[in-house]
Design a protein around this motif. Structure first.
Motif, PDB file in Angstrom:
ATOM      1  N   ARG B   7       1.054  -1.328  -0.266  1.00  0.00           N
ATOM      2  CA  ARG B   7      -0.013   0.259   0.073  1.00  0.00           C
ATOM      3  C   ARG B   7       1.075   1.295  -0.068  1.00  0.00           C
ATOM      4  O   ARG B   7       0.888   2.101  -0.995  1.00  0.00           O
ATOM      5  CB  ARG B   7      -0.910  -0.181   1.267  1.00  0.00           C
ATOM      6  CG  ARG B   7      -1.666   0.857   0.889  1.00  0.00           C
ATOM      7  CD  ARG B   7      -2.948   0.794   2.378  1.00  0.00           C
ATOM      8  NE  ARG B   7      -3.539   2.093   2.345  1.00  0.00           N
ATOM      9  CZ  ARG B   7      -4.773   2.609   1.635  1.00  0.00           C
ATOM     10  NH1 ARG B   7      -5.111   1.174   1.333  1.00  0.00           N
ATOM     11  NH2 ARG B   7      -5.640   3.416   2.162  1.00  0.00           N
ATOM     12  N   ARG B  11       1.359   3.973  -3.602  1.00  0.00           N
ATOM     13  CA  ARG B  11       0.411   5.263  -2.254  1.00  0.00           C
ATOM     14  C   ARG B  11       1.826   6.621  -3.057  1.00  0.00           C
ATOM     15  O   ARG B  11       1.677   7.432  -4.065  1.00  0.00           O
ATOM     16  CB  ARG B  11       0.750   5.207  -0.786  1.00  0.00           C
ATOM     17  CG  ARG B  11       0.018   6.629  -0.221  1.00  0.00           C
ATOM     18  CD  ARG B  11      -1.060   6.145  -0.340  1.00  0.00           C
ATOM     19  NE  ARG B  11      -1.741   7.827  -0.525  1.00  0.00           N
ATOM     20  CZ  ARG B  11      -2.645   8.674  -0.847  1.00  0.00           C
ATOM     21  NH1 ARG B  11      -4.455   7.964  -0.609  1.00  0.00           N
ATOM     22  NH2 ARG B  11      -2.591   9.522  -0.965  1.00  0.00           N
ATOM     23  N   SER B  15       1.757   9.180  -5.391  1.00  0.00           N
ATOM     24  CA  SER B  15       1.909  10.347  -5.115  1.00  0.00           C
ATOM     25  C   SER B  15       2.996  10.986  -6.169  1.00  0.00           C
ATOM     26  O   SER B  15       2.291  12.380  -6.864  1.00  0.00           O
ATOM     27  CB  SER B  15       2.558  10.151  -3.663  1.00  0.00           C
ATOM     28  OG  SER B  15       1.945   9.824  -2.830  1.00  0.00           O
ATOM     29  N   THR B 238      -7.717  13.178   9.877  1.00  0.00           N
ATOM     30  CA  THR B 238      -8.167  12.860   8.043  1.00  0.00           C
ATOM     31  C   THR B 238      -8.357  14.359   8.156  1.00  0.00           C
ATOM     32  O   THR B 238      -8.116  14.414   6.527  1.00  0.00           O
ATOM     33  CB  THR B 238      -9.211  11.956   8.686  1.00  0.00           C
ATOM     34  OG1 THR B 238      -9.061  10.470   8.868  1.00  0.00           O
ATOM     35  CG2 THR B 238      -9.224  11.669   6.695  1.00  0.00           C
ATOM     36  N   ASN B 294      -1.048  13.768   3.066  1.00  0.00           N
ATOM     37  CA  ASN B 294      -2.403  12.676   2.676  1.00  0.00           C
ATOM     38  C   ASN B 294      -0.632  11.514   2.777  1.00  0.00           C
ATOM     39  O   ASN B 294      -2.034  10.339   3.718  1.00  0.00           O
ATOM     40  CB  ASN B 294      -2.923  13.412   1.329  1.00  0.00           C
ATOM     41  CG  ASN B 294      -4.010  14.323   1.246  1.00  0.00           C
ATOM     42  OD1 ASN B 294      -4.398  14.499   2.307  1.00  0.00           O
ATOM     43  ND2 ASN B 294      -4.026  14.570   0.170  1.00  0.00           N
ATOM     44  N   SER B 295      -0.125  11.196   2.439  1.00  0.00           N
ATOM     45  CA  SER B 295       0.628   9.423   2.328  1.00  0.00           C
ATOM     46  C   SER B 295       0.502   9.486   3.690  1.00  0.00           C
ATOM     47  O   SER B 295       0.000   8.442   3.931  1.00  0.00           O
ATOM     48  CB  SER B 295       1.977   9.785   0.955  1.00  0.00           C
ATOM     49  OG  SER B 295       1.055   9.886   0.484  1.00  0.00           O
ATOM     50  N   ASP B 298      -2.585   8.472   5.619  1.00  0.00           N
ATOM     51  CA  ASP B 298      -2.636   7.828   4.827  1.00  0.00           C
ATOM     52  C   ASP B 298      -2.086   6.090   5.649  1.00  0.00           C
ATOM     53  O   ASP B 298      -2.778   5.519   6.045  1.00  0.00           O
ATOM     54  CB  ASP B 298      -2.702   7.504   3.498  1.00  0.00           C
ATOM     55  CG  ASP B 298      -3.749   6.421   2.702  1.00  0.00           C
ATOM     56  OD1 ASP B 298      -4.883   6.574   3.085  1.00  0.00           O
ATOM     57  OD2 ASP B 298      -3.109   5.684   2.021  1.00  0.00           O
ATOM     58  N   ASN B 301      -3.386   6.039   9.599  1.00  0.00           N
ATOM     59  CA  ASN B 301      -4.001   5.419   9.331  1.00  0.00           C
ATOM     60  C   ASN B 301      -4.347   3.790   9.049  1.00  0.00           C
ATOM     61  O   ASN B 301      -4.997   2.730   9.800  1.00  0.00           O
ATOM     62  CB  ASN B 301      -5.629   6.218   8.831  1.00  0.00           C
ATOM     63  CG  ASN B 301      -5.634   6.993   9.221  1.00  0.00           C
ATOM     64  OD1 ASN B 301      -5.973   7.471  10.330  1.00  0.00           O
ATOM     65  ND2 ASN B 301      -6.736   8.060   8.205  1.00  0.00           N
ATOM     66  N   THR B 302      -3.469   3.658   8.796  1.00  0.00           N
ATOM     67  CA  THR B 302      -3.334   2.462   7.918  1.00  0.00           C
ATOM     68  C   THR B 302      -3.107   1.389   8.968  1.00  0.00           C
ATOM     69  O   THR B 302      -2.993   0.156   9.645  1.00  0.00           O
ATOM     70  CB  THR B 302      -2.721   1.942   7.178  1.00  0.00           C
ATOM     71  OG1 THR B 302      -2.677   2.749   5.589  1.00  0.00           O
ATOM     72  CG2 THR B 302      -2.426   0.638   6.020  1.00  0.00           C
ATOM     73  N   THR B 308      -8.479  -0.328   7.991  1.00  0.00           N
ATOM     74  CA  THR B 308      -8.717   0.239   6.722  1.00  0.00           C
ATOM     75  C   THR B 308      -7.446  -0.396   5.658  1.00  0.00           C
ATOM     76  O   THR B 308      -8.058   0.431   4.690  1.00  0.00           O
ATOM     77  CB  THR B 308      -8.155   1.555   6.968  1.00  0.00           C
ATOM     78  OG1 THR B 308      -7.011   1.213   8.197  1.00  0.00           O
ATOM     79  CG2 THR B 308      -8.961   2.090   7.748  1.00  0.00           C
ATOM     80  N   GLU B 312      -8.924  -1.627  -0.016  1.00  0.00           N
ATOM     81  CA  GLU B 312      -8.361  -0.738  -1.322  1.00  0.00           C
ATOM     82  C   GLU B 312      -8.536  -0.706  -2.720  1.00  0.00           C
ATOM     83  O   GLU B 312     -10.102  -0.976  -3.370  1.00  0.00           O
ATOM     84  CB  GLU B 312      -7.005  -2.347  -1.644  1.00  0.00           C
ATOM     85  CG  GLU B 312      -5.247  -1.936  -0.278  1.00  0.00           C
ATOM     86  CD  GLU B 312      -4.845  -1.997  -1.030  1.00  0.00           C
ATOM     87  OE1 GLU B 312      -4.095  -2.339  -2.540  1.00  0.00           O
ATOM     88  OE2 GLU B 312      -3.582  -3.079  -0.173  1.00  0.00           O
TER      89      GLU B 312
END
Lengths: 593, 312
Positions: B7, B11, B15, B238, B294-295, B298, B301-302, B308, B312
């Motif tokens: 992931r 990602r 980007s 987020t 954002n990455s 992300d 959060n993962t 989450t 995908e």
């Protein structure tokens, strides 16, 4: 040069809202002080809206000729040394390499750091500065300058003939990418160091404005060692012979300057002895008009070089503040520039009709709020050899405008009231740069022209698009929202209206009217070749008269700049070339420091 | 763990694609509006460039090359970390950005910190309170959020700088010059964040573990700060992309209004002066930071919320 293009974010949009806010705030805050009767320019107006006589700002208008008292250009008493001047201006020129930019800020900022070879006197004649004297050869092509031998750059380097040579080379070197200085000295062919303090410049052809342009702030002298060894450093750390030395320059924030205590070569005309009065200058770049004004009123700053004209009335009523609104020499503000090669503007009757239909007083008011002087002819009223005789030839006269259009054959009207001929509507498209803040002008002009049945459409374009059209070799446009060209010589007319100034595939020129008139060409060309003042006067008189017959565009008001400051500051002298405060002579009351 | 790495890899690739897209789009847009950039650089109103000067600029900046070659050179430059020379300032774009980045980073950091602080205080104090308290606070938030940034800034300046003369109106040096700008920057962000946080907090305050905590006799303030608040931080993380976008947009207005140096001011001047390399450079920088944040969020959060991983 340097039509200041303000950021679209500034003045306009925010300004209006702010005015509203100020009103509401004033309503709930202290009661507004009773304003003293504002010192508005009281003057008798005529049909063109151009006052004939009276006081205008700092100037005195006598029969249409604007003059400033001679005492505005030299010190009448010595100032008191010391103190720090905190000043604001709207924009950062971005670079301090005066040869490589055309930014208007340099008119006064350039004088902090640099001196020129010559200086103009209050009548616009050339007078000594770093050059003590000069001779011009009978053929008008060779200029021999005798230089001062006691001048040094702030890095310790001597100012001498070699320095002049290196500077002129730097201006015209394509690598400098000069947008202005290079063109001003275009006839310069080569230079020669005769001896340490004698410099000889050879021109390709006679060019009498040479001395005038050498007095302009963009053509000051930079340290030759810096030019030769590290020209890129001039952008941020320029070294000159000027009365101040740059201490710190933070882009988009400000710059500070400290006095050079060994400076003693101010232009003799100014009658200033020794170093500048101010010890330091703290200059901040403040883009928002409202903040520049309010921070001056609240005492956070002592002076602003860019006073928003909408605040002039307030300032005139405030005993703590002073204001000067002064005319730039050169070409005044034009609101229309016609492409005289294309219909409908290839017909001089149409051009004349439009010039008569423009309410200049109204345009001057919505832009200058009473500070700007309406103008219907083609040379700034304080330019040398300005002749006021033709100032009313194109005066506001709607009846006459209508009659001219009738005569030109545009008699019928369509359903919307616009004039038509052979099924075609009388009209044109005006190209307007969206980045320019005076965007209410085109709309006012469109309204004025609608009243005589002329349909003026407005097309907003970005700067690159505007430039592409403006400088297209085939003249791919009908009319432009004009502009002004400030230069300290009546040669401004050559720059704007000589056929040599028309853009070709090989040349960028300012004659956007694409005017080709043999008579005008002859007179403006001859003026570049002669030094005799009586002849020059006659040549420029004829040229000015001819322009009001040819009507290459419509001028609306004098191009003006407004400076304001707190009462403790003394600004006794203005620059003879640019009519801006002359920094060396500014001083501050010791008690108020 | 493998899936996490995969992931992260995708990602990063995405980007890179976003940055490339931003660079390409800006390049295309700016070149589409200007056929002869040399004229744009040197022919601005008030200038009269000579043919030699124009020819030199065309050659130096490579405008005499086909557009594809210019594009290729541009991308190659980016890969080397060279963003070219600013047309307006005549210094390298990276140097110009470097000179200004610190001021904006300072403004953004304190602005964001104040915004989060205000939002948390607002949410903790008003969540689940009496109807009129909630109404008053969310009403105030709505009003404050609706005031355009420059109006808010001017109001603050009028009161605290020009009227009371407590704080300076311009400048970037010293803590005093920061106060009004960060307040102006923080308020719109804080007001929208606190709406979100309050809702989240109210949702959490209904959960069984909160009832348990209360049953154990914990004081209301400890319940809110010690137990509930922690769970509201996920939406905050987020939302950091949104916060960043607001910070950058706000900086453009605030730096001009408060006469501060910084990236926003640099951007305004670059756009108005048609300074293509500078506009490209700042766009790229903004895209890069956006993507990074954002990455980061992300990935965070993962790792933090296992469920989450399968989305995908």
């Amino acid at each position: 040069m340097s039509k200041t293009v303000f950021s679209s974010l500034s003045s306009g949009r925010i300004g209006g809202l702010v005015a509203l806010l100020m009103l509401t705030l004033a309503a709930c805050g202290d009661p507004p002080e009773t304003a003293a009767p504002p010192e508005t320019p009281a003057a008798t107006a005529n049909a063109s809206g151009a006052p004939l006589s009276g006081k205008h700002g700092d100037g005195i208008l006598v029969d249409g000729i604007l003059s400033y008292p001679a005492s505005d250009y030299h010190e009448t008493e010595a100032g008191k040394p010391g103190g720090v001047l905190r000043a604001t201006t709207a924009t950062d020129p971005g670079s301090l390499d005066i040869h490589a930019i055309s930014h208007g800020t340099i008119q006064w900022l350039g004088r902090f750091l640099f001196d020129c070879l010559v200086f103009q006197d209050e009548e616009g004649k050339t007078s000594p500065w770093l050059a003590k004297s000069w001779e011009i050869s009978p053929d008008g092509k060779t200029y021999t300058f005798h230089l001062r031998d006691d001048v040094t750059f702030s890095n310790g380097e001597k100012f001498n003939a070699e320095a002049v040579l290196v500077n002129l080379e730097h201006m015209r070197d394509p690598a400098t990418k000069s947008p202005l200085a290079a063109a001003y000295i275009a006839p310069y062919e080569k230079g020669r160091v005769v001896d340490e303090y004698t410099f000889e410049a050879t021109l390709r052809e006679p060019y009498t404005p040479f001395l005038d342009v050498l007095a302009q702030s963009w053509l000051g002298m930079i340290a030759p060692r810096q030019i030769r060894e590290d020209p890129r450093s001039i952008v941020e750390h320029p070294i000159g012979t000027g009365p101040f030395v740059l201490e710190r320059y933070v882009r988009d924030q400000g710059a500070s300057f400290v006095r050079r205590n060994d400076y003693h070569w101010a232009p003799p005309v100014v009658r200033h002895e020794g170093p500048a009065y101010l010890e330091r200058i703290q200059l901040d770049f403040v883009p928002e008009a409202i903040i520049r004004h309010s921070s001056l009123v609240s005492g956070q700053y002592d002076l602003t070089f860019d006073t928003p004209p909408q605040h002039a009335t307030d300032i005139r009523g405030d005993g703590q503040l002073k204001i000067h609104s002064r005319v730039r020499k050169g070409n005044p503000m034009a609101v229309l520039s016609f492409n005289t090669e294309r219909p409908p503007f290839d017909d001089v009757r149409v051009r004349r009709a439009i010039a008569h239909a423009i309410d200049r007083e109204g345009l001057a008011w919505i832009t200058g709020f009473g500070e700007y002087l309406p103008k219907a002819d083609y040379l700034a009223a304080n330019s040398r050899y300005y002749d006021p005789a033709f100032r009313n030839v194109l005066a506001y006269d709607v009846e006459l405008a209508n009659r001219l259009l009738d005569e030109a054959g545009w008699r019928e009207r369509d359903a919307e009231g616009y004039r038509v001929k052979d099924g075609r509507r009388l009209g044109a498209t005006q190209l307007v740069n969206e980045a320019v803040s005076t965007s209410r002008l085109p709309i006012a002009v469109r309204t004025d022209l609608g009243k005589i049945g002329f349909d003026l459409k407005i097309q907003m374009l970005t700067t690159p698009q505007i430039l592409e059209r403006r400088y297209s070799p085939d003249g791919n446009y009908e009319t432009f929202a004009g502009g002004y060209w400030h230069t300290n010589t009546p040669d401004a007319l050559y720059i704007y209206y000589h056929s040599n100034s028309i853009t070709t595939p090989k040349l960028i020129g300012q004659n956007t009217s694409r005017l080709r008139d043999p008579l005008l060409d002859e007179w403006l060309g001859a003026a570049r070749r002669t030094t005799d003042t009586a002849t020059l006067k006659e040549l420029y008189r004829k040229a000015q008269e001819r322009l009001t017959e040819l009507v290459p565009g419509v001028t609306a008001f004098e191009s003006q700049q407004t400076v304001s400051y707190r009462a403790k500051v003394h600004v006794p002298v203005f620059d003879t070339s640019h009519n801006v405060p002359f920094i060396t002579s500014i001083w501050i009351d010791p008690e108020a420091r | 763990m493998k899936s996490v790495l995969r992931r992260v890899f995708w990602r990063l690739l995405a980007s890179l694609a976003v940055c490339w897209g931003a660079a390409t789009l800006t390049f295309a847009a700016l070149h589409a509006t200007s056929k002869d950039p040399a004229l744009t650089i040197l022919g601005q109103l008030g200038s009269v460039p000579t043919p030699e000067v124009l020819a030199h600029a065309r050659h130096e900046y490579g405008f005499d090359q086909p557009l594809l070659v210019q594009y290729g050179r541009y991308l190659a430059g980016i890969a080397r970390g060279d963003l070219g020379e600013s047309w307006r300032l005549r210094i390298p774009v990276t140097q110009a950005i470097g000179e200004q980045a610190g001021a904006t980073a300072q403004l953004a950091f304190f602005g964001a910190a104040l915004a989060v602080l205000l939002a948390i205080i607002g949410a903790v104090l008003t969540a689940d309170r009496a109807h009129w308290v909630r109404g008053l606070s969310s009403g105030t938030e709505l009003v404050l959020h609706s005031i355009p940034t420059f109006v808010l800034g001017i109001l603050l300046l009028l009161v605290f700088s020009f009227k009371l003369r407590w704080l300076p109106s311009t400048g970037s040096e010293g803590w005093k010059t920061l106060i009004l700008p960060i307040v102006t920057l923080a308020i719109p962000i804080a007001t929208s964040l606190s709406q979100v946080l309050r809702q989240e907090l109210e949702h959490i305050l209904e959960q069984p573990f909160i009832i348990m905590a209360r049953a154990r006799g914990l004081s209301e303030i400890r319940v809110r700060l010690g137990h509930a608040l922690r769970h509201t931080l996920t939406p905050l993380i987020t939302l950091s992309g949104y916060i960043f976008a607001n910070l950058l947009g706000g900086a453009v207005i605030i730096e001009n209004l408060f006469s501060r140096q910084g990236i926003g001011r640099l951007m305004t001047n670059a756009v108005n002066g048609n300074d293509l390399p500078m506009v490209l450079g700042i766009t790229l920088l903004a895209a890069l930071i956006y993507v990074l944040i954002n990455s980061f969020v992300d990935v965070l959060n993962t790792i933090a919320v296992p469920r989450t991983r399968h989305c995908e």
